[in-house]
Enzyme design. Structure first.
Site, mmCIF file in Angstrom:
data_model
loop_
_atom_site.group_PDB
_atom_site.id
_atom_site.type_symbol
_atom_site.label_atom_id
_atom_site.label_comp_id
_atom_site.label_asym_id
_atom_site.label_seq_id
_atom_site.Cartn_x
_atom_site.Cartn_y
_atom_site.Cartn_z
ATOM 1 N N ARG A 133 0.825 -1.212 0.000
ATOM 2 C CA ARG A 133 0.000 0.000 0.000
ATOM 3 C C ARG A 133 0.858 1.260 0.000
ATOM 4 O O ARG A 133 1.881 1.339 0.679
ATOM 5 C CB ARG A 133 -0.922 0.021 1.214
ATOM 6 C CG ARG A 133 -2.036 -1.008 1.176
ATOM 7 C CD ARG A 133 -3.008 -0.782 2.316
ATOM 8 N NE ARG A 133 -3.707 0.499 2.176
ATOM 9 C CZ ARG A 133 -4.504 1.018 3.121
ATOM 10 N NH1 ARG A 133 -4.652 0.384 4.285
ATOM 11 N NH2 ARG A 133 -5.114 2.160 2.932
ATOM 12 N N TYR A 135 0.190 5.706 -0.008
ATOM 13 C CA TYR A 135 -0.734 6.826 -0.050
ATOM 14 C C TYR A 135 -0.776 7.380 -1.478
ATOM 15 O O TYR A 135 0.200 7.261 -2.227
ATOM 16 C CB TYR A 135 -0.288 7.924 0.905
ATOM 17 C CG TYR A 135 -0.418 7.578 2.369
ATOM 18 C CD1 TYR A 135 -1.644 7.200 2.921
ATOM 19 C CD2 TYR A 135 0.683 7.646 3.218
ATOM 20 C CE1 TYR A 135 -1.757 6.895 4.266
ATOM 21 C CE2 TYR A 135 0.575 7.346 4.571
ATOM 22 C CZ TYR A 135 -0.642 6.971 5.085
ATOM 23 O OH TYR A 135 -0.753 6.666 6.406
ATOM 24 N N ASP A 166 -9.868 1.938 17.150
ATOM 25 C CA ASP A 166 -9.512 1.259 15.897
ATOM 26 C C ASP A 166 -8.573 0.071 16.091
ATOM 27 O O ASP A 166 -8.049 -0.470 15.121
ATOM 28 C CB ASP A 166 -8.914 2.247 14.895
ATOM 29 C CG ASP A 166 -7.525 2.737 15.282
ATOM 30 O OD1 ASP A 166 -7.075 2.471 16.417
ATOM 31 O OD2 ASP A 166 -6.874 3.396 14.441
ATOM 32 N N ASP A 171 -1.831 7.198 16.966
ATOM 33 C CA ASP A 171 -1.021 7.810 15.918
ATOM 34 C C ASP A 171 -0.524 9.192 16.334
ATOM 35 O O ASP A 171 -1.193 9.913 17.085
ATOM 36 C CB ASP A 171 -1.829 7.968 14.632
ATOM 37 C CG ASP A 171 -2.243 6.634 14.041
ATOM 38 O OD1 ASP A 171 -1.488 5.656 14.197
ATOM 39 O OD2 ASP A 171 -3.319 6.568 13.412
ATOM 40 N N ASP A 203 -9.888 7.117 15.444
ATOM 41 C CA ASP A 203 -8.465 7.003 15.109
ATOM 42 C C ASP A 203 -7.777 8.319 15.489
ATOM 43 O O ASP A 203 -7.614 9.200 14.656
ATOM 44 C CB ASP A 203 -8.329 6.712 13.609
ATOM 45 C CG ASP A 203 -6.908 6.391 13.197
ATOM 46 O OD1 ASP A 203 -6.027 6.348 14.072
ATOM 47 O OD2 ASP A 203 -6.677 6.193 11.981
#
Length: 293
Positions: A133, A135, A166, A171, A203
Site C-alpha cells: 500500500r 498513499y 480502531d 497515531d 483514530d
C-alpha cells in the site's frame, strides 16, 4: 536471500534532548548507504509497568528488501534479542514528554506501520489484497505511533459520537522541520489532537513536535501551532480527511467540532489509551489476534 542490516550509532533519551546524528536521506527507507543508530531508553516516569522491558540499548535491524512483502524493521536489545517497539519502549520520558516512533517519514508515501499481529511487532509496509500500500500522495509530516498505547475497539467514546477504538496504537503527526527515518525514536511533546473517524472507528491523531526542533520552545498548545506553523492544523485535518478519496472511498470525518483539541485533551487521550494498553498486556482485555510479545 533476505538482507539484514543492524543499525548501530547512539542517541540518548532521557532528561536531556535526544540527538540523532543522522543526515536526511532521499528515500523513506534505509538504503545501502544508510546511517545506523541505536537508542538509550530512560526507565523513569512510567505510568504503567505491567510488561514493559527497559533495555539500556535498542537497535534497529532490517530484514528483507524495502518495498517488498517480506521487508521488516525489527528492534533489538543490546544482547541482540528482538523486542517490541509497541510494548517494550516506554511511553513516558518525563516532564510531559513522550517517545514517538516514526513509521512513515515526511514527504514519503509508502504506508509503513507496526505489525500489531506479528511477534515482536516489527514495522512493515501495509498490504491490501496482497499488494503493498501507498498513499496517493506524500504525507507532509513525520507519522508514527506512541508506544504503550492502544485504542480499545470495545470502548465507545461518548465524546466522539460513540465511536469505537480502531484496535491500534495511537497515531502521532510530528510537525517539526527534520525528516525522520523508519524506526527512528524521537522525544516529543504533544500540542493537541484530532478525533478522526475512519469508517466508523475512532483514530486519534496526536499533533506533536520533536524537542530537537528549533521552534519546539515556541509551541506548547494548539494556539501556538496556528501562530508559528500557520495553516498546519487545517492542512493535517484536510490531508487525513481526503487521502482515501482517490481510491474511491468517502472522506473521513472528525469529531470534537471538526477542530483540533487542546494539549490538555491530547494528554487525556494519551492517559486513557495507555490505561487501555495496560489492560491489554495484563490480559484483562481480550487481545484477539494482537501480539503481546
Amino acid at each position: 536471500m533476505a538482507a539484514a542490516r543492524v543499525m548501530a550509532s547512539t542517541t540518548t533519551i532521557g532528561a536531556s534532548s535526544s540527538s540523532l546524528l543522522l543526515k536526511a536521506a532521499a528515500s523513506p527507507f534505509f538504503k545501502p548507504q544508510c546511517v545506523s543508530f541505536c537508542f538509550k531508553l530512560a526507565s523513569k516516569n512510567r505510568t504503567f509497568a505491567c510488561s514493559a522491558l527497559y533495555r539500556p540499548d535498542v537497535q534497529i535491524k532490517e530484514e528483507g528488501l524495502p518495498e517488498t512483502l517480506d521487508y521488516r524493521v525489527f528492534f533489538l536489545d543490546n544482547s541482540g534479542k528482538k523486542v517490541s517497539p509497541w510494548h517494550d519502549i516506554p511511553l513516558h520520558v518525563g516532564d510531559g514528554t513522550f517517545n514517538f516512533i516514526c513509521e512513515i517519514p515526511k514527504e514519503s508515501s509508502a504506508k509503513m506501520e507496526v505489525a500489531t499481529d506479528e511477534v515482536f511487532t516489527p514495522i512493515k509496509q501495509d498490504t491490501k489484497k496482497g499488494k503493498l500500500r501507498y498513499y496517493p500522495y506524500n504525507i507532509n509530516w513525520n507519522y508514527g505511533l506512541l508506544p504503550q498505547t492502544w485504542e480499545d475497539p470495545s470502548f465507545a467514546n461518548t465524546e466522539v459520537d460513540g465511536a469505537f477504538g480502531d484496535n491500534d496504537p495511537v497515531d502521532v503527526v510530528e510537525i517539526g522541520e527534520s525528516r525522520g527515518k523508519i524506526g527512528q525514536l524521537m522525544k516529543v511533546k504533544p500540542l493537541g489532537c484530532l478525533a478522526m473517524i475512519d469508517e466508523g472507528e475512532l483514530d486519534w491523531k496526536i499533533i506533536a513536535i520533536s524537542l530537537d526542533d528549533p521552534r519546539a520552545s515556541l509551541v506548547n498548545d494548539v494556539e501556538d501551532v496556528e501562530k508559528h506553523f500557520p495553516g498546519t492544523l487545517t492542512a493535517i485535518r484536510d490531508w487525513f480527511r481526503d487521502y482515501k478519496i482517490p481510491d474511491g472511498k468517502p472522506a473521513n470525518n472528525f469529531g470534537l467540532g471538526n477542530k483540533a483539541a487542546s494539549k490538555d485533551y491530547a494528554l487525556k487521550v494519551i492517559t486513557e489509551t495507555n490505561e487501555s494498553w495496560a489492560k491489554l498486556v495484563k490480559r484483562s482485555t481480550p487481545a484477539g489476534e494482537l501480539s503481546l510479545v
